[in-house]
Write a protein that holds these residues in place. Structure first.
Motif, short mmCIF file in Angstrom:
data_model
loop_
_atom_site.label_atom_id
_atom_site.label_comp_id
_atom_site.label_asym_id
_atom_site.label_seq_id
_atom_site.Cartn_x
_atom_site.Cartn_y
_atom_site.Cartn_z
N LYS A 30 7.22 2.61 -1.99
CA LYS A 30 5.84 2.60 -2.59
C LYS A 30 4.71 1.84 -1.59
CE LYS A 30 2.88 1.33 -6.64
NZ LYS A 30 2.25 2.77 -6.67
N SER A 48 3.95 7.23 -3.37
CA SER A 48 5.15 6.42 -4.13
C SER A 48 6.23 7.43 -4.42
CB SER A 48 4.75 6.05 -5.58
OG SER A 48 3.54 5.27 -5.48
N LYS A 75 3.67 -1.71 2.24
CA LYS A 75 4.82 -0.47 2.13
C LYS A 75 6.10 -1.33 1.75
CE LYS A 75 4.77 3.42 4.06
NZ LYS A 75 4.93 4.31 5.27
#
Length: 830
Positions: free
Chosen positions: A688, A726, A663
């Motif tokens: 994201k 995202s 992440k």
């Protein structure tokens, strides 16, 4: 702690007498009974004087004895008034009109024209010969700066002196004095002196201050208060369009913007330091705007401002401040360069703006000398140290101060040290101080262990029902090298205990190497922020809100353990490496976090166990802090940008963790002061996740189902309305500070402030994350068009309340979608 909280706490403490050799005050009027603003009032045959304010009122005092004052103003006959005694207050002085002996001078009342006004013609010459501050006219510079700060409690009368609250402290009134600007009696409660060596290099845009000495009395152990006082002030350049203090931008009377904001009157001419100068009086064209009134003297050959007085208008839209008064004096080196040699600033704080109400004076005097130019130092000299306690500077001898003060303390100022040192040893004073400390910090001090925060004692949510919380922290002083915090909570509906505990230790002050860790087991509303929090004990308002919009039926139980190492290799740049382990499961009936555990999607689990390793970089350029312990106080909160970059790695092999993923998250926040248009704040978030993860680990677009403002949330969204792996989001808020309301007659006196906002978010979710979801909750994403909402609001209602109306911009077809929301926010703001 914020500055407003400190100020409000100080109002709890005191209320004040004084004697000086000669004091005089009153009002100047003409023969028709109209007040005469900006009239000159001086002790006869002296250079000690003042100017009446825009209401014709004046106050003047001197340590010498005088028996006459002289009042003059162009267009009126000069008048001498005999003084019958040493203290002469509430005088009413009538001036008789006469024809001006100076043909070129025109007398104006009310609004002055912009054409044919001799004062504006002089002002245009000031602009044409605009001075450049001397320290910026050379490649390098250095100078010494002596600064004196005072906090005084004002407006003493017999009811204050005889109040039972001062039993045991009666001696303090022997030290009361009269303020030379307002004529009010005051009692000093804090004084701080400092001497700094200042260096700068304009070629590399660097500046460094070296503290040579610091001395204070009254709250001398409370560095928060000292930083609170210092945090009010900034360097002012009168030639710039705006002068900033208290996060407000006031139009400078010497700037080119001033011609549309102020009325100007040519009032006098005289020699100032053997230079012939013109005196220009100015006052606002409109009420309720952020403006000054006062006067300044301009030399008739260099067209440089020699002296200036600035006093905020009584109607200025600024809270808790009755008056700000500024004096500056300059030395002109040549036709193009000036240097400031004296700067005086005084603010009169009060709960209201009534003339006779009690309040607090905050005063700063700065003197400058020993200027040196073009002495280059290496770039490494300006590198700011992360750790710089300068202990020796706080232990200077009396001989040091006698040699280095740029002006002697007067008799009253010398007495402050004696009085305050005695005061802080009295039980009665310490009782008052404890009350103020609790109000400001929310903690009750208990000899190394503080109970609190008391404001979190009560809470409510649908799972726990009524919730009681009790907690505390270790606290031996501001510079503690370690700290432990903890709490316990009980929900009367679920009949369960919750707790949290954390600790941190400062191992190396020079690099601020800190190890920290903690564990929390609690019920929480997840998904109220996009960017990960590093606070193991952090819990959002949404988890305990007494009133919600719609059903608050998506709460989770969390067991979180965290361990981290952080350091600050460069000033305001922090590196943090940490690990965490979470167990997350639904807490609300009917709410599911279930996910498929096999490829055939036949088996599910509703409990998430996840290990994570993270690296976080945080950069806060321009941040100022106080202290050098394991925790530091931010002095200039809401004034610096923040950049946050996080990389997290979910590791399935550690402690039976369930998922592998990566992440990446970015957060950027930027406060913006836009001159006379007010104050804005812009924040951007993006992130994201690489890998397939269940609902409990997804990034939830943060909704807000409460009636209270929560930072970077979307008030028209419900919890879990949008979930993503995202995302990119932006939030923009602007406060016009009453710029438009001040021009509406019916609204002008309310000092309301206009607020606007805009928020938008785009997000998406991978097919893999969709496929493993078994929660039954619709996984909606704003991937076709960004979701957006906008808001309008009114701030400064009763000085403490802000109300915003929020409007959804799209995605109205979502079930239970709210097209409108109202939020409120309480706080003390200037």
């Amino acid at each position: 702690m914020n500055k407003q909280a400190v100020l409000y706490s100080i109002f709890l403490l005191f209320g004040f007498i004084a004697f000086s050799q000669t004091k005089v005050g009153g009002v100047v009027k003409d023969s028709s009974g109209e007040t005469v603003p900006f009239a000159n009032v001086v002790f006869k045959n002296s250079s000690e004087g003042t100017t009446s304010n825009e209401n014709g009122e004046f106050y003047l005092q001197s340590s010498s004895s005088y028996d006459t004052i002289t009042i003059s103003f162009i267009g009126y006959a000069t008048r001498d008034v005999a003084l019958q005694k040493a203290v002469n207050m509430n005088l009413e002085i009538i001036l008789q009109e006469e024809a001006s002996s100076l043909d070129e001078v025109v007398i104006y009342r009310g609004k002055t024209p912009k054409k044919g006004n001799p004062a504006i013609e002089i002002l245009k010459k000031v602009w044409a010969n605009r001075r450049k501050n001397g320290v910026y006219a050379f490649d390098q510079y250095a100078y010494r700066k002596y600064e004196k700060l005072e906090f005084d409690l004002n407006t003493i009368d017999s009811s204050v002196i005889n109040n039972r609250i001062f039993n045991g402290m009666e001696f303090i009134f022997d030290y009361a004095d009269t303020n030379r600007v307002t004529g009010k009696t005051y009692l000093p409660m804090f004084i701080n002196e400092s001497l700094n060596e200042v260096y700068g290099d304009n070629t590399i845009n660097e500046k460094k201050e070296v503290l040579l000495g610091n001395k204070n009395s009254g709250f001398n152990q409370n560095r928060n208060l000292i930083d609170f006082v210092k945090g009010f002030y900034d360097d002012y350049d009168i030639y710039k369009n705006y002068i900033k203090f208290y996060d407000k931008s006031f139009v400078s009377p010497v700037s080119t913007n001033g011609i549309d904001t102020y009325n100007y009157v040519l009032a006098d001419s005289a020699y100032i330091q053997e230079k012939w100068c013109y005196k220009i009086v100015y006052y606002p064209r409109r009420k309720n705007e952020l403006t000054f009134s006062g006067d300044f003297w301009v030399n008739d050959t260099t067209w440089a401002v020699k002296q200036i007085n600035m006093e905020t208008s009584p109607s200025a839209n600024i809270n808790w401040v009755k008056q700000v008064y500024i004096e500056q004096e300059y030395d002109v080196l040549n036709d193009s360069i000036f240097l400031i040699n004296r700067d005086f600033f005084q603010a009169d704080f009060g709960l209201n703006k009534k003339k006779d109400s009690r309040g607090v004076y905050s005063k700063r005097t700065i003197l400058y000398n020993d200027y040196q130019f073009n002495k280059k130092k290496p770039a490494s000299f300006y590198q700011q140290e992360v750790y710089n306690p300068q202990n020796q500077a706080y232990d200077r001898s009396d001989e040091f101060w006698a040699q280095n003060r740029m002006e002697e303390l007067n008799k009253d100022e010398k007495g402050i040290y004696t009085m305050l040192d005695t005061l802080t040893k009295t039980k009665a004073f310490n009782r008052l101080y404890d009350i103020a400390t609790i109000a400001q910090s929310g903690y009750v001090e208990m000899n190394g262990w503080d109970y609190g925060p008391i404001y979190s004692t009560f809470g409510f949510n649908d799972v726990e029902g009524m919730r009681l919380r009790f907690g505390g922290r270790t606290y031996f002083g501001q510079n503690d090298l370690w700290r432990i915090e903890g709490y316990g909570a009980y929900g009367f509906k679920d009949d369960k205990l919750k707790y949290g505990i954390s600790g941190k230790v400062l191992l190396d002050p020079k690099s601020r190497l800190i190890i920290s860790g903690g564990n929390r087991r609690d019920v929480e509303q997840l998904g109220t922020n996009l960017t990960n929090s590093t606070d193991v004990l952090g819990r959002s308002l949404a988890s305990s809100s007494l009133i919600n919009v719609g059903a608050n039926d998506k709460l989770s139980s969390i067991n979180l353990s965290v361990f981290a190492i952080s350091m600050e290799p460069l000033k305001n740049f922090t590196l943090r490496v940490g690990s965490s382990y979470r167990e997350i499961k639904p807490a609300s009936p009917g709410f599911s976090l279930a996910y498929y555990t096999d490829a055939s999607r036949t088996r599910t689990d509703s409990i998430i166990n996840q290990s994570e390793i993270s690296t976080i970089l945080t950069f806060t350029p321009g941040r100022k802090t106080s202290g050098y312990g394991v925790e530091r106080q931010i002095v200039n909160d809401e004034e610096f940008p923040t950049i946050f970059l996080s990389y997290s790695l979910g590791v399935k092999e550690i402690l039976n963790s369930d998922f592998d993923y990566k992440k990446l998250q970015l957060f950027y926040n930027q406060p913006l002061l836009i001159g006379g248009l007010g104050r804005s704040n812009l924040s951007i978030e993006a992130g994201k996740t690489f890998g397939d993860i269940p609902l409990g680990l997804l990034s939830v677009v943060p909704g807000n189902q409460t009636y209270f403002a929560m930072y970077n949330t979307f008030p028209t969204l419900n919890y879990y309305e949008f979930v993503t792996d995202s995302y990119a989001a932006a939030h923009f808020d602007h406060n016009f500070n009453g710029r438009f309301f001040s021009r509406i007659p019916l609204l002008r006196k309310l000092n309301l402030r206009e607020l606007v906002g805009f928020r938008a978010v785009w997000g998406d979710i991978s097919e893999g994350s969709r496929e493993i979801d078994a929660s039954g909750l619709p996984l909606r994403v704003p991937n076709q068009d960004p979701f957006y909402e906008y808001s309008v609001g009114i701030g400064n209602i009763f000085k403490i309340l802000r109300i915003d109306a929020h409007f959804r911009g799209n995605y109205f077809d979502v079930p239970d979608a709210r097209s409108f929301a109202i939020t409120a926010d309480f706080g003390f703001h200037f």
